[in-house]
Scaffold this motif. Structure first.
Motif, PDB file in Angstrom:
ATOM      1  N   ILE A 153      86.664  57.171  26.270  1.00 50.64           N
ATOM      2  CA  ILE A 153      85.701  56.192  26.779  1.00 50.64           C
ATOM      3  C   ILE A 153      85.343  56.690  28.175  1.00 50.64           C
ATOM      4  O   ILE A 153      86.188  56.714  29.068  1.00 50.64           O
ATOM      5  CB  ILE A 153      86.291  54.770  26.837  1.00 50.64           C
ATOM      6  CG1 ILE A 153      86.698  54.300  25.436  1.00 50.64           C
ATOM      7  CG2 ILE A 153      85.283  53.813  27.467  1.00 50.64           C
ATOM      8  CD1 ILE A 153      87.446  52.972  25.423  1.00 50.64           C
ATOM      9  N   THR A 154      84.114  57.108  28.339  1.00 51.90           N
ATOM     10  CA  THR A 154      83.661  57.715  29.583  1.00 51.90           C
ATOM     11  C   THR A 154      82.716  56.764  30.306  1.00 51.90           C
ATOM     12  O   THR A 154      81.631  56.475  29.808  1.00 51.90           O
ATOM     13  CB  THR A 154      82.960  59.058  29.298  1.00 51.90           C
ATOM     14  OG1 THR A 154      83.850  59.894  28.549  1.00 51.90           O
ATOM     15  CG2 THR A 154      82.564  59.754  30.584  1.00 51.90           C
ATOM     16  N   VAL A 155      83.132  56.285  31.471  1.00 51.05           N
ATOM     17  CA  VAL A 155      82.312  55.389  32.282  1.00 51.05           C
ATOM     18  C   VAL A 155      81.276  56.243  33.001  1.00 51.05           C
ATOM     19  O   VAL A 155      81.617  57.110  33.799  1.00 51.05           O
ATOM     20  CB  VAL A 155      83.170  54.595  33.284  1.00 51.05           C
ATOM     21  CG1 VAL A 155      82.297  53.753  34.198  1.00 51.05           C
ATOM     22  CG2 VAL A 155      84.175  53.719  32.544  1.00 51.05           C
ATOM     23  N   GLU A 156      80.008  56.000  32.685  1.00 49.99           N
ATOM     24  CA  GLU A 156      78.927  56.797  33.265  1.00 49.99           C
ATOM     25  C   GLU A 156      78.526  56.320  34.657  1.00 49.99           C
ATOM     26  O   GLU A 156      77.896  57.071  35.400  1.00 49.99           O
ATOM     27  CB  GLU A 156      77.714  56.783  32.342  1.00 49.99           C
ATOM     28  CG  GLU A 156      77.989  57.466  31.009  1.00 49.99           C
ATOM     29  CD  GLU A 156      76.785  57.446  30.107  1.00 49.99           C
ATOM     30  OE1 GLU A 156      76.179  58.519  29.915  1.00 49.99           O
ATOM     31  OE2 GLU A 156      76.441  56.345  29.612  1.00 49.99           O
ATOM     32  N   ASP A 157      78.876  55.108  35.011  1.00 50.00           N
ATOM     33  CA  ASP A 157      78.608  54.588  36.358  1.00 50.00           C
ATOM     34  C   ASP A 157      79.677  55.139  37.299  1.00 50.00           C
ATOM     35  O   ASP A 157      80.573  54.426  37.754  1.00 50.00           O
ATOM     36  CB  ASP A 157      78.627  53.054  36.358  1.00 50.00           C
ATOM     37  CG  ASP A 157      77.498  52.449  35.544  1.00 50.00           C
ATOM     38  OD1 ASP A 157      76.402  53.039  35.547  1.00 50.00           O
ATOM     39  OD2 ASP A 157      77.716  51.397  34.920  1.00 50.00           O
ATOM     40  N   ILE A 158      79.585  56.427  37.583  1.00 47.23           N
ATOM     41  CA  ILE A 158      80.618  57.124  38.342  1.00 47.23           C
ATOM     42  C   ILE A 158      80.830  56.480  39.704  1.00 47.23           C
ATOM     43  O   ILE A 158      81.974  56.328  40.156  1.00 47.23           O
ATOM     44  CB  ILE A 158      80.267  58.616  38.475  1.00 47.23           C
ATOM     45  CG1 ILE A 158      80.173  59.249  37.075  1.00 47.23           C
ATOM     46  CG2 ILE A 158      81.298  59.350  39.333  1.00 47.23           C
ATOM     47  CD1 ILE A 158      79.492  60.599  37.045  1.00 47.23           C
ATOM     48  N   HIS A 159      79.751  56.057  40.346  1.00 48.98           N
ATOM     49  CA  HIS A 159      79.853  55.443  41.669  1.00 48.98           C
ATOM     50  C   HIS A 159      80.602  54.105  41.637  1.00 48.98           C
ATOM     51  O   HIS A 159      80.988  53.582  42.674  1.00 48.98           O
ATOM     52  CB  HIS A 159      78.464  55.263  42.290  1.00 48.98           C
ATOM     53  CG  HIS A 159      77.588  54.335  41.512  1.00 48.98           C
ATOM     54  ND1 HIS A 159      76.989  54.694  40.327  1.00 48.98           N
ATOM     55  CD2 HIS A 159      77.232  53.059  41.759  1.00 48.98           C
ATOM     56  CE1 HIS A 159      76.292  53.654  39.868  1.00 48.98           C
ATOM     57  NE2 HIS A 159      76.427  52.662  40.716  1.00 48.98           N
ATOM     58  N   LYS A 160      80.845  53.560  40.446  1.00 49.27           N
ATOM     59  CA  LYS A 160      81.589  52.299  40.295  1.00 49.27           C
ATOM     60  C   LYS A 160      83.061  52.540  39.932  1.00 49.27           C
ATOM     61  O   LYS A 160      83.841  51.601  39.826  1.00 49.27           O
ATOM     62  CB  LYS A 160      80.950  51.423  39.206  1.00 49.27           C
ATOM     63  CG  LYS A 160      79.546  50.982  39.510  1.00 49.27           C
ATOM     64  CD  LYS A 160      79.569  49.854  40.476  1.00 49.27           C
ATOM     65  CE  LYS A 160      78.184  49.247  40.597  1.00 49.27           C
ATOM     66  NZ  LYS A 160      78.201  48.037  41.368  1.00 49.27           N
ATOM     67  N   TRP A 161      83.418  53.814  39.705  1.00 49.77           N
ATOM     68  CA  TRP A 161      84.766  54.124  39.211  1.00 49.77           C
ATOM     69  C   TRP A 161      85.862  53.656  40.170  1.00 49.77           C
ATOM     70  O   TRP A 161      86.896  53.144  39.740  1.00 49.77           O
ATOM     71  CB  TRP A 161      84.937  55.602  38.896  1.00 49.77           C
ATOM     72  CG  TRP A 161      86.300  55.900  38.349  1.00 49.77           C
ATOM     73  CD1 TRP A 161      87.299  56.579  38.964  1.00 49.77           C
ATOM     74  CD2 TRP A 161      86.825  55.490  37.073  1.00 49.77           C
ATOM     75  NE1 TRP A 161      88.412  56.633  38.151  1.00 49.77           N
ATOM     76  CE2 TRP A 161      88.136  55.967  36.984  1.00 49.77           C
ATOM     77  CE3 TRP A 161      86.293  54.766  36.004  1.00 49.77           C
ATOM     78  CZ2 TRP A 161      88.940  55.756  35.870  1.00 49.77           C
ATOM     79  CZ3 TRP A 161      87.100  54.549  34.889  1.00 49.77           C
ATOM     80  CH2 TRP A 161      88.400  55.043  34.830  1.00 49.77           C
TER      81      TRP A 161
END
Length: 186
Positions: A153-161
């Motif tokens: 499961i890859t979160v694409e909102d990297i700036h929200k990681w």
């Protein structure tokens, strides 16, 4: 924090991992109480800070401030909608490999146990990009940030990681997990 396990292995431990200090001299010795190295003994060298009231302890000061643990994280991942919902935090864009998605159903998410080198390329956008949370208790499927997925499961909102990491790292479901993810095929 990198620690020395009793077998000589040097290993990084995640933040907020519960430990029990057994000795505090030049090296602090402790027993790990949760996560991958549960019940193992380890130590870390104290810093020499004699010019302050701090005794150089990395661990005892953290314990005195208390563990900020809260209940288990509850996550839902919608494969086809490419969304992940994290209770108490919100909804984020996420994806998986179309031909190799994680299995549908509810799975534990483990306490992280090592920095993942494939996250290195995202550290300019997210300080904790190398911290991945394994889905289930075996295998190579993780919850992580990025733009590439090989069945994770890859979160694409990297700036929200980092926000996601800060929410998950203090969540607990027993001694091995931070919570659960329900994977839904819609």
């Amino acid at each position: 924090m990198r620690v020395k396990l009793n077998d000589g292995l040097i290993w990084p431990l995640p933040e907020f991992l519960k430990v029990l200090v057994t000795k505090s001299e030049d090296r602090e010795e402790f027993q790990i109480l949760e996560g991958r190295f549960r019940d193992k003994k380890a130590s870390v060298k104290k810093k020499d800070w004699t010019w302050t009231d701090w005794d150089g302890s990395f661990i005892e000061n953290d314990i005195q401030q208390g563990y900020p643990h809260k209940g288990p994280a509850k996550i839902k991942f919608y494969i086809k909608s490419k969304k992940i919902e994290i209770d108490g935090l919100g909804e984020f864009n996420a994806k998986t490999e179309d031909n190799n998605p994680p299995p549908v159903g509810r799975h534990d998410i483990e306490i992280p146990y090592e920095p993942h080198p494939l996250g290195e390329g995202y550290t300019a956008q997210a300080k904790y990009a190398k911290t991945w949370f394994r889905i289930g208790h075996f295998g190579d499927r993780f919850l992580h940030c990025g733009s590439i997925s090989a069945g994770c499961i890859t979160v694409e909102d990297i700036h929200k990681w980092d926000e996601i990491y800060n929410h998950l790292i203090i969540s607990r479901k027993g001694f091995d997990s931070i919570g659960t993810v329900e994977i839904i095929d819609k």
